[in-house]
Design an enzyme around this catalytic site. Sequence first.
Site, PDB file in Angstrom:
ATOM      1  N   ARG A   1       0.774  -1.120  -0.024  1.00 20.17           N
ATOM      2  CA  ARG A   1       0.007   0.121  -0.117  1.00 20.17           C
ATOM      3  C   ARG A   1       0.865   0.995   0.003  1.00 20.17           C
ATOM      4  O   ARG A   1       2.104   1.307   0.488  1.00 20.17           O
ATOM      5  CB  ARG A   1      -0.857   0.042   1.296  1.00 20.17           C
ATOM      6  CG  ARG A   1      -1.362  -1.319   1.745  1.00 20.17           C
ATOM      7  CD  ARG A   1      -2.248  -1.040   3.044  1.00 20.17           C
ATOM      8  NE  ARG A   1      -2.592  -2.167   3.345  1.00 20.17           N
ATOM      9  CZ  ARG A   1      -3.209  -2.463   4.668  1.00 20.17           C
ATOM     10  NH1 ARG A   1      -3.690  -1.271   5.654  1.00 20.17           N
ATOM     11  NH2 ARG A   1      -3.770  -3.589   5.262  1.00 20.17           N
TER      12      ARG A   1
ATOM     13  N   ASP B   1       0.080   5.170   1.445  1.00 21.45           N
ATOM     14  CA  ASP B   1      -0.824   6.220   2.209  1.00 21.45           C
ATOM     15  C   ASP B   1      -1.225   7.297   1.319  1.00 21.45           C
ATOM     16  O   ASP B   1      -0.620   7.742   0.224  1.00 21.45           O
ATOM     17  CB  ASP B   1      -0.118   6.695   3.415  1.00 21.45           C
ATOM     18  CG  ASP B   1      -0.160   5.694   4.621  1.00 21.45           C
ATOM     19  OD1 ASP B   1      -0.905   4.729   4.470  1.00 21.45           O
ATOM     20  OD2 ASP B   1       0.583   6.095   5.588  1.00 21.45           O
TER      21      ASP B   1
ATOM     22  N   ARG C   1       8.681   7.489   6.465  1.00 24.20           N
ATOM     23  CA  ARG C   1       8.315   8.956   6.831  1.00 24.20           C
ATOM     24  C   ARG C   1       8.900   9.127   8.271  1.00 24.20           C
ATOM     25  O   ARG C   1       9.406  10.139   8.647  1.00 24.20           O
ATOM     26  CB  ARG C   1       6.746   9.213   7.034  1.00 24.20           C
ATOM     27  CG  ARG C   1       6.327   9.214   5.453  1.00 24.20           C
ATOM     28  CD  ARG C   1       4.661   9.277   5.368  1.00 24.20           C
ATOM     29  NE  ARG C   1       4.037  10.266   6.370  1.00 24.20           N
ATOM     30  CZ  ARG C   1       2.780  10.110   6.499  1.00 24.20           C
ATOM     31  NH1 ARG C   1       1.952   9.241   5.859  1.00 24.20           N
ATOM     32  NH2 ARG C   1       2.576  10.920   7.346  1.00 24.20           N
TER      33      ARG C   1
END
Lengths: 249, 249
Positions: A50, A52, A197
Amino acid sequence: MRYKAIIQYDGSQFLGYQIQATGRTVQDELQKALTKMHKGTPVKIHASGRTDTGVHAKGQVVHWDSELTIPLEGYQRGLETLTADDIAIVAVEQVADDFHARYDVAAKEYRYFVKTAAQRDPFTRHYALHYPFSLDESRMNEAARLLEGEHDFTSFCSARTERDSKVRTLYAITINRNVDGWEFSFKGSGFLYNMVRILVGALLSVGQQKLTPQELQAALEKKDRTALNCRTAPPQGLYLWEVSYKEKN
Amino acid sequence: MRYKAIIQYDGSQFLGYQIQATGRTVQDELQKALTKMHKGTPVKIHASGRTDTGVHAKGQVVHWDSELTIPLEGYQRGLETLTADDIAIVAVEQVADDFHARYDVAAKEYRYFVKTAAQRDPFTRHYALHYPFSLDESRMNEAARLLEGEHDFTSFCSARTERDSKVRTLYAITINRNVDGWEFSFKGSGFLYNMVRILVGALLSVGQQKLTPQELQAALEKKDRTALNCRTAPPQGLYLWEVSYKEKN
């Protein structure tokens, strides 16, 4: 037949890659296009992983199965025609029936772009982090060397991460200064939820002298996100850059 | 006191520069910010000219009057804080009371960006025209030389243009090939409604051998938009690049 595609997307107008109950997602956009090409027969796609909301992809990889006999170029053009222009289909190829976009991943590269100009730039607001501070390159590199290798990255993933093992291998972190700011690259065996991140947030804190490489090392060893005193960098600077696969014989 | 500001904006999320009955506009966004800084007293701003929906600005110039006594940097920061991040305030200065952002314009430069890669690029869809065709540089330059100078540009403006005189002077057209495609620059005394986008459309048609420089010349002389057989280039590649002003003594 199984097909593999390399796709790009500008994540700024998507609620992430993975299909949700409501909201525009990359997976939904692609599945709707494939379903249309299959005259209404639902087609499910599988991605390398995935991304975000707001995170971009320069080289996301997906696969799907189909009995349709059209040339590969027809797939590429058809999908581009049937998807919005914030998705691009870079390449489509036929692969072995046991290829899996997620399970066969050998390595992934993410890149993160930071702009350090004092003046904010309306044209890159969705594509880089505006961070108008000076950063100490040698300290960031020192921290990067501590993070490379095999570690339990519990301190570097969202507390919401559900995976059992949080051990991952970071093959290489490279930090390049460019005319606008900085470009971070992370190559690894796999990444936990929010891991890149948080890594960027930690490196920026180190670069700004808010965190020492030693504190970073201590936080890594504690295996607890709250032990690491830094923010999670925002999504707009992040790109899933490249996914590489195991060679099968 | 009169203030002048140089501003940038990403036009993709605006219904153009000029305030409308409904819809988000750059002027409205700036006036609301200034009005807030003036504790609710409405402030009107004047720009060098309008830009259409989707058209960007790297160097739009505006002016307004104010009795507020705050440092210029306070204006710059205040306006950036009170506007969305698709606007940037590059500089604010105090100017003579008779300075006018529109009436005192000496010259304007517009630039237009074209990307010629076969593959569409999700990241530049709002910032350049995707035009995957090869273009003949020497023919485009030949056409550019015919367009430079003082002409009645009736054939190169929207039929909706209401200005009485359609005579304008094009000081220079430059066409540069870059790694991604082409960059067109237009410097002139002033531009009519849709004029740059029609000039670009005409040059692209010439570059693609759909129109000869001679046909372009004939259309210019006919002073009729319908005499010019080309499309108006879309807004996303267009930037109001720089506005220069008459020196006052």
